[in-house]
Design a protein around this motif. Structure first.
Motif, PDB file in Angstrom:
ATOM      1  N   CYS A  59      -1.431  20.744  -1.974  1.00  6.66           N
ATOM      2  CA  CYS A  59      -2.438  19.765  -2.366  1.00  6.66           C
ATOM      3  C   CYS A  59      -1.707  18.467  -2.693  1.00  6.66           C
ATOM      4  CB  CYS A  59      -3.208  20.253  -3.602  1.00  6.66           C
ATOM      5  SG  CYS A  59      -2.152  20.715  -4.998  1.00  6.66           S
ATOM      6  N   THR A  60      -2.427  17.367  -2.740  1.00  8.79           N
ATOM      7  CA  THR A  60      -1.779  16.114  -3.108  1.00  8.79           C
ATOM      8  C   THR A  60      -1.343  16.167  -4.569  1.00  8.79           C
ATOM      9  OG1 THR A  60      -3.043  14.920  -1.451  1.00  8.79           O
ATOM     10  CG2 THR A  60      -2.050  13.599  -3.181  1.00  8.79           C
ATOM     11  N   ALA A  61      -2.088  16.895  -5.391  1.00  8.98           N
ATOM     12  CA  ALA A  61      -1.702  17.034  -6.802  1.00  8.98           C
ATOM     13  C   ALA A  61      -0.293  17.616  -6.924  1.00  8.98           C
ATOM     14  CB  ALA A  61      -2.713  17.910  -7.537  1.00  8.98           C
ATOM     15  N   GLU A  62       0.073  18.509  -5.991  1.00 12.35           N
ATOM     16  CA  GLU A  62       1.424  19.075  -6.019  1.00 12.35           C
ATOM     17  C   GLU A  62       2.467  17.985  -5.776  1.00 12.35           C
ATOM     18  OE1 GLU A  62       2.060  22.823  -3.803  1.00 12.35           O
ATOM     19  OE2 GLU A  62       3.940  21.961  -3.104  1.00 12.35           O
ATOM     20  N   MET A  63       2.138  17.027  -4.914  1.00  7.81           N
ATOM     21  CA  MET A  63       3.058  15.917  -4.636  1.00  7.81           C
ATOM     22  C   MET A  63       3.174  15.004  -5.855  1.00  7.81           C
ATOM     23  SD  MET A  63       1.851  15.075  -0.726  1.00  7.81           S
ATOM     24  CE  MET A  63       3.215  13.942  -0.393  1.00  7.81           C
ATOM     25  N   VAL A  64       2.042  14.779  -6.545  1.00  4.09           N
ATOM     26  CA  VAL A  64       2.068  13.945  -7.756  1.00  4.09           C
ATOM     27  C   VAL A  64       2.893  14.636  -8.835  1.00  4.09           C
ATOM     28  CG1 VAL A  64       0.651  12.880  -9.564  1.00  4.09           C
ATOM     29  CG2 VAL A  64      -0.151  12.880  -7.181  1.00  4.09           C
ATOM     30  N   TRP A  65       2.731  15.942  -8.927  1.00  4.87           N
ATOM     31  CA  TRP A  65       3.503  16.756  -9.881  1.00  4.87           C
ATOM     32  C   TRP A  65       5.000  16.608  -9.623  1.00  4.87           C
ATOM     33  CZ3 TRP A  65       5.900  21.662  -8.356  1.00  4.87           C
ATOM     34  CH2 TRP A  65       6.417  22.402  -9.440  1.00  4.87           C
ATOM     35  N   GLU A  66       5.360  16.708  -8.346  1.00  4.80           N
ATOM     36  CA  GLU A  66       6.754  16.617  -7.946  1.00  4.80           C
ATOM     37  C   GLU A  66       7.295  15.189  -8.208  1.00  4.80           C
ATOM     38  OE1 GLU A  66       7.830  15.365  -4.494  1.00  4.80           O
ATOM     39  OE2 GLU A  66       9.821  15.669  -5.366  1.00  4.80           O
ATOM     40  N   LEU A  67       6.457  14.171  -7.960  1.00  9.43           N
ATOM     41  CA  LEU A  67       6.875  12.781  -8.241  1.00  9.43           C
ATOM     42  C   LEU A  67       7.070  12.583  -9.748  1.00  9.43           C
ATOM     43  CD1 LEU A  67       4.517  10.836  -5.761  1.00  9.43           C
ATOM     44  CD2 LEU A  67       7.025  10.991  -5.625  1.00  9.43           C
ATOM     45  N   ALA A  68       6.200  13.197 -10.538  1.00  8.91           N
ATOM     46  CA  ALA A  68       6.322  13.080 -11.999  1.00  8.91           C
ATOM     47  C   ALA A  68       7.674  13.645 -12.451  1.00  8.91           C
ATOM     48  CB  ALA A  68       5.176  13.812 -12.690  1.00  8.91           C
ATOM     49  N   HIS A  69       8.078  14.769 -11.838  1.00  2.00           N
ATOM     50  CA  HIS A  69       9.392  15.334 -12.163  1.00  2.00           C
ATOM     51  C   HIS A  69      10.507  14.369 -11.792  1.00  2.00           C
ATOM     52  CE1 HIS A  69       8.902  19.317 -13.783  1.00  2.00           C
ATOM     53  NE2 HIS A  69       7.836  19.455 -13.015  1.00  2.00           N
ATOM     54  N   ILE A  73       0.862  -1.185   0.000  1.00  2.00           N
ATOM     55  CA  ILE A  73       0.000   0.000   0.000  1.00  2.00           C
ATOM     56  C   ILE A  73       0.896   1.231   0.000  1.00  2.00           C
ATOM     57  CG2 ILE A  73      -1.470   1.439   1.447  1.00  2.00           C
ATOM     58  CD1 ILE A  73      -3.284  -0.711   1.921  1.00  2.00           C
ATOM     59  N   ILE A  74       0.738   2.057  -1.015  1.00  2.00           N
ATOM     60  CA  ILE A  74       1.458   3.333  -1.092  1.00  2.00           C
ATOM     61  C   ILE A  74       0.491   4.432  -0.668  1.00  2.00           C
ATOM     62  CG2 ILE A  74       2.544   5.002  -2.656  1.00  2.00           C
ATOM     63  CD1 ILE A  74       3.547   2.713  -4.353  1.00  2.00           C
ATOM     64  N   ASN A  75       0.972   5.322   0.180  1.00  2.00           N
ATOM     65  CA  ASN A  75       0.140   6.380   0.748  1.00  2.00           C
ATOM     66  C   ASN A  75       0.801   7.721   0.436  1.00  2.00           C
ATOM     67  OD1 ASN A  75      -1.224   8.108   2.548  1.00  2.00           O
ATOM     68  ND2 ASN A  75      -0.445   7.118   4.387  1.00  2.00           N
ATOM     69  N   VAL A  76       0.194   8.474  -0.464  1.00  2.00           N
ATOM     70  CA  VAL A  76       0.732   9.798  -0.856  1.00  2.00           C
ATOM     71  C   VAL A  76      -0.310  10.846  -0.463  1.00  2.00           C
ATOM     72  CG1 VAL A  76       1.475  11.271  -2.780  1.00  2.00           C
ATOM     73  CG2 VAL A  76       2.042   8.822  -2.795  1.00  2.00           C
ATOM     74  N   ASP A  77       0.056  11.728   0.453  1.00  2.00           N
ATOM     75  CA  ASP A  77      -0.964  12.626   1.005  1.00  2.00           C
ATOM     76  C   ASP A  77      -0.323  13.861   1.637  1.00  2.00           C
ATOM     77  OD1 ASP A  77      -3.514  13.484   1.859  1.00  2.00           O
ATOM     78  OD2 ASP A  77      -3.182  12.592   3.838  1.00  2.00           O
ATOM     79  N   HIS A  78      -1.134  14.905   1.797  1.00  2.00           N
ATOM     80  CA  HIS A  78      -0.632  16.135   2.424  1.00  2.00           C
ATOM     81  C   HIS A  78      -1.379  16.491   3.704  1.00  2.00           C
ATOM     82  CE1 HIS A  78      -3.732  19.194   0.775  1.00  2.00           C
ATOM     83  NE2 HIS A  78      -4.182  17.995   0.514  1.00  2.00           N
ATOM     84  N   HIS A  79      -2.263  15.626   4.205  1.00  2.00           N
ATOM     85  CA  HIS A  79      -2.946  15.912   5.478  1.00  2.00           C
ATOM     86  C   HIS A  79      -1.961  15.713   6.642  1.00  2.00           C
ATOM     87  CE1 HIS A  79      -6.409  15.075   2.817  1.00  2.00           C
ATOM     88  NE2 HIS A  79      -7.035  15.942   3.590  1.00  2.00           N
ATOM     89  N   HIS A  80      -1.843  16.722   7.504  1.00  2.00           N
ATOM     90  CA  HIS A  80      -0.834  16.631   8.572  1.00  2.00           C
ATOM     91  C   HIS A  80      -1.175  15.538   9.578  1.00  2.00           C
ATOM     92  CE1 HIS A  80      -2.835  18.684  12.083  1.00  2.00           C
ATOM     93  NE2 HIS A  80      -3.706  18.898  11.124  1.00  2.00           N
TER      94      HIS A  80
END
Ligand SMILES: [Mn+2]
Length: 350
Positions: free
Chosen positions: A143-153, A119-126
């Motif tokens: 936002c979590t989308a920002e984390m996905v964006w950063e992972l894509a990079h 299980i992979i957990n990618v999230d920004h809730h503190h």
């Protein structure tokens, strides 16, 4: 700002997630119940990132969460499956924007048992409960989308227009169109890049915010007619009953945005909107109504996620929620007491 220990944990979680994302072959991407713009944008974004890496990926949204809110129906989500895939045990389950595994309606069928994968957990809730086998939780992300964006990079996945649109929807909805406290320079840099990748800013704004069904306006009118204020107007609350939804001809998701009006009123420190759950939820012990309560902190010194946790919910400092079967009167009393306790604990003003 995360402390050094937290930063170290975050870095190790990120490295582990990158490793898993490179190595996995088959995945199912999931998010939280009643998905909002960031949930759906990061769900779609993660799915497209996996496809770009050449992996087999499916998106799962529970039947009970359909239809999706009409403002997000322009996103290419037609392919979502509404039952966990039969081969879920052999897939890596990727949660995005989900602070707690129980916030997915099919948690029981997604949880690994013996012999299951990761299980992979990618999230920004503190207050994320770190339920994954690998966890990448970054509360500094807007936002979590920002984390996905950063992972894509990090994974060298090119941001094409479709991926950019998905991530942009997460970005504007979780930052209130770049107006909430979480709006960082990084959020604006991300926006700039997504616009260069082909996002039509005005077209998306219209889709998400200006194509409002009339029933949503009718529901807002009823919500505003039910506003009450307490404690020198520091607590601004309203409710939407099942009768209000019926009279307006509104779906449950049309309540989205009502609370923003409560938060914006002068004097408000905390705003709350309680709405009856139209699916009934699990029956309340006293036969009363199940309500979903949304909270917003207008005073940035306050933490409404701590109030939500007292009732088994959670969220961000400025935006949180919980479910309850408390009567309206008991709910108001609870909120007044919780707010008073937080105000009491504030450092004295100088
Ligand atoms: Mn989010």
């Amino acid at each position: 700002m995360p402390g050094s220990t937290e930063t170290a944990v975050l870095r190790s979680g990120r490295a582990a997630v990158l490793e898993q994302l490179r190595a996995l072959e088959r995945a199912v991407v999931v998010t939280h119940e009643r998905p909002d713009g960031d949930a759906l944008g990061s769900l779609l974004g993660m799915h497209e990132l996996l496809l770009a890496l050449g992996h087999d990926s499916v998106m799962f949204v529970a039947e009970s969460d359909l239809p999706l809110p009409s403002e997000y129906r322009f996103l290419p989500l037609q392919g979502v499956i509404t039952q966990p895939p039969a081969d879920v045990a052999s897939r890596t389950v990727i949660f995005v924007d989900c602070g707690n595994i129980e916030r997915n309606p099919a948690a029981e069928r997604l949880r690994p048992s013996e012999g299951w994968g990761t299980i992979i957990n990618v999230d920004h809730h503190h207050d994320n409960s770190r339920f994954g086998s690998v966890n990448y939780v970054d509360p500094s992300a807007s936002c979590t989308a920002e984390m996905v964006w950063e992972l894509a990079h990090a994974l060298e996945v090119p941001i094409d227009t479709e991926l950019a649109v998905a991530l942009y929807v997460g970005l504007i909805t979780d930052t209130g169109c770049f107006m909430y406290e979480n709006t960082s320079p990084r959020a604006h840099l991300m926006a700039a890049e997504l616009i260069e990748a082909g996002v039509d800013v005005h077209a998306i704004y219209q889709q998400v915010y200006e194509d409002i069904p009339f029933a949503k306006l009718a529901l807002l009118a009823r919500g505003l007619a039910n506003v009450q204020r307490y404690d020198e107007d520091r607590l601004t609350v309203a409710y939407l009953s099942a009768e209000d939804f019926a009279a307006a001809g509104a779906q449950e998701s049309y309540a989205e945005g009502v609370i923003d009006h409560l938060r914006a009123v002068r004097g408000t420190a905390v705003a709350a909107l309680a709405r009856d759950r139209l699916d009934g939820g699990s029956a309340a012990p006293d036969g009363g109504r199940q309500r979903k309560v949304s909270l917003r902190a207008a005073d940035t010194r306050l933490d409404v996620s701590a109030i939500a946790r007292l009732q088994g919910g959670g969220g961000h400092r400025a935006a949180a929620g919980f479910s309850t079967s408390l009567s309206w009167e008991d709910l108001v009393t609870f909120l007044r007491n919780a707010l008073a306790a937080q105000l009491r604990d504030l450092p004295a003003e100088t």
